[in-house]
Write an enzyme that holds these catalytic residues in place. Sequence first.
Site, PDB file in Angstrom:
ATOM      1  CG  HIS A  85       0.472   6.312  -7.701  1.00 31.49           C
ATOM      2  ND1 HIS A  85       1.157   7.495  -7.852  1.00 31.49           N
ATOM      3  CD2 HIS A  85       0.853   5.821  -6.504  1.00 31.49           C
ATOM      4  CE1 HIS A  85       1.925   7.705  -6.798  1.00 31.49           C
ATOM      5  NE2 HIS A  85       1.748   6.686  -5.956  1.00 31.49           N
ATOM      6  CB  THR A 111      -3.173   3.916   0.351  1.00 31.63           C
ATOM      7  OG1 THR A 111      -2.971   4.721  -0.823  1.00 31.63           O
ATOM      8  CG2 THR A 111      -4.447   3.109   0.188  1.00 31.63           C
ATOM      9  CG  LEU A 138      -2.021  -1.009   1.329  1.00 38.96           C
ATOM     10  CD1 LEU A 138      -2.818  -0.800   2.616  1.00 38.96           C
ATOM     11  CD2 LEU A 138      -2.952  -0.951   0.130  1.00 38.96           C
ATOM     12  CG  ASP A 139       0.713   4.135  -3.120  1.00 38.15           C
ATOM     13  OD1 ASP A 139       1.624   3.352  -3.446  1.00 38.15           O
ATOM     14  OD2 ASP A 139      -0.113   4.596  -3.922  1.00 38.15           O
ATOM     15  NE  ARG A 140       5.012   8.960   2.658  1.00 38.22           N
ATOM     16  CZ  ARG A 140       4.571  10.208   2.675  1.00 38.22           C
ATOM     17  NH1 ARG A 140       3.909  10.665   3.711  1.00 38.22           N
ATOM     18  NH2 ARG A 140       4.784  11.014   1.654  1.00 38.22           N
TER      19      ARG A 140
END
EC number: 5.4.99.-
Length: 451
Positions: A307, A214, A210-212
């Site tokens: 993304h 998110t 997961l992105d930071r």
Amino acid sequence: MENIQIKIDNSNLMRLIGPNITKDESDILIKNNSLDSENKNSVKRRKLDKDSHNDSISKNNKPKDLDDVIYYFEDGLRKVKPYYYEYQAFAKGRWLGRSIFDIFCTEFRDRSRDYYAYAIETGLITINEKIVTKEKIVKNQDIIGHKIHRHEPPVTADPIKLISMENDLIVIDKPGSVPVHPSGRYRHNTVLHILQKEFGFSNLYTLNRLDRLTSGIMFLSTNKEKAQEFEQLMQERKIHKEYLCRVIGEFPTGDVRCDKPIMTVSHKLGLNVVHPKGKPCTTIFRRESYNGRTSVVKCIPITGRTHQIRVHLQYLGYVIGNDPLYNHHVWGQQKGKGGIDEVSTKSVINNLINEGINQEECLVLNLPTKQNSDITTSNVMNVESSEQSQRFKDKSLGKCEECTIPNFPDPKPDQLFIWLHALKYEVSGCKYETQLPYWAKDDFDGDINIK
């Protein structure tokens, strides 16, 4: 608000933004060490625990300095007490015969000459673990050391929640703002280190990413075979995922499918766009609610590109409301709806870079950008001045007493994440689900001023 500390610490800590490590510097680092500020000289050399994780399955062993880290909580933020960290490298061929001062001033330009003079004088920069003068000539087999005082950015104080832990599979609910792996300015304020420090896990493999910014479901394992099995399921697209987001405008009813390919156009910014030469990807969207300003949308990514959800929503004309990268004014009035051409893409990249080396981080952390300050995330250590190194010892400039990093105001907790949450996963017949994030509920009104 009264501080709540995991480990007692009576020092008056300030939230300071620490230095970035340049790519050139990270490329040459072969060893590191960290130490407490009260024991700066007891340095034990060890192999570099690389921050980058390029393998599809990433394993994280417990770092030796984790026992000494001090987390504390303040105003809804999790913070790390600043600590010393040493980088070491063998001298490169092009450095031989040159002075240590000249090497640092020309090879690592993210900091000023005054800083390097001060660092050599005080022993922050060493050769073979010995304090030297600026004129010291570097020889073959010399080991160059650079000890820095690291200040990690704060993350949300929201806890990492354990959803399930069975059959070597650990399922968590990751808060937005917490990066998964140590990288850049984050080391201990990361999912892996927090889990190791507070839950006692070790030898963790991350199975999905997961992105930071998110939040939501993440899978980890202590078993390599389990990790490989999970990866195979992802490659075969046998894992069903559902995300929630909140976008600007009235999203259409019914299922909306986007099959546009996505390509990374700037690794520095982590920027991706719809591009005919990109990797194929598919996302299905379904509106859940609309409050007259923004829509809560369910997102079902069939593929898993970087993304992907954010870029597909931008292409459709419904950007995530608080997305600092894809809902930025540099995209123009249409915010990238329908995609942009090559010329416009280059313009977007240049404009974002001109406003800050890491624009997403600047915006989320409320840091100054090049438009309103001479200090950015890339040069917070680079305080240019004609004054000599005594300036770095000045305690009256609102800087750290140890290393003179400028003091920036704390961000608010709701500035640290975007409205994107991994809500549900179905894996091998098992279903995992988190609670609704507060911003996805019907009574949410934090979108009133979003444009």
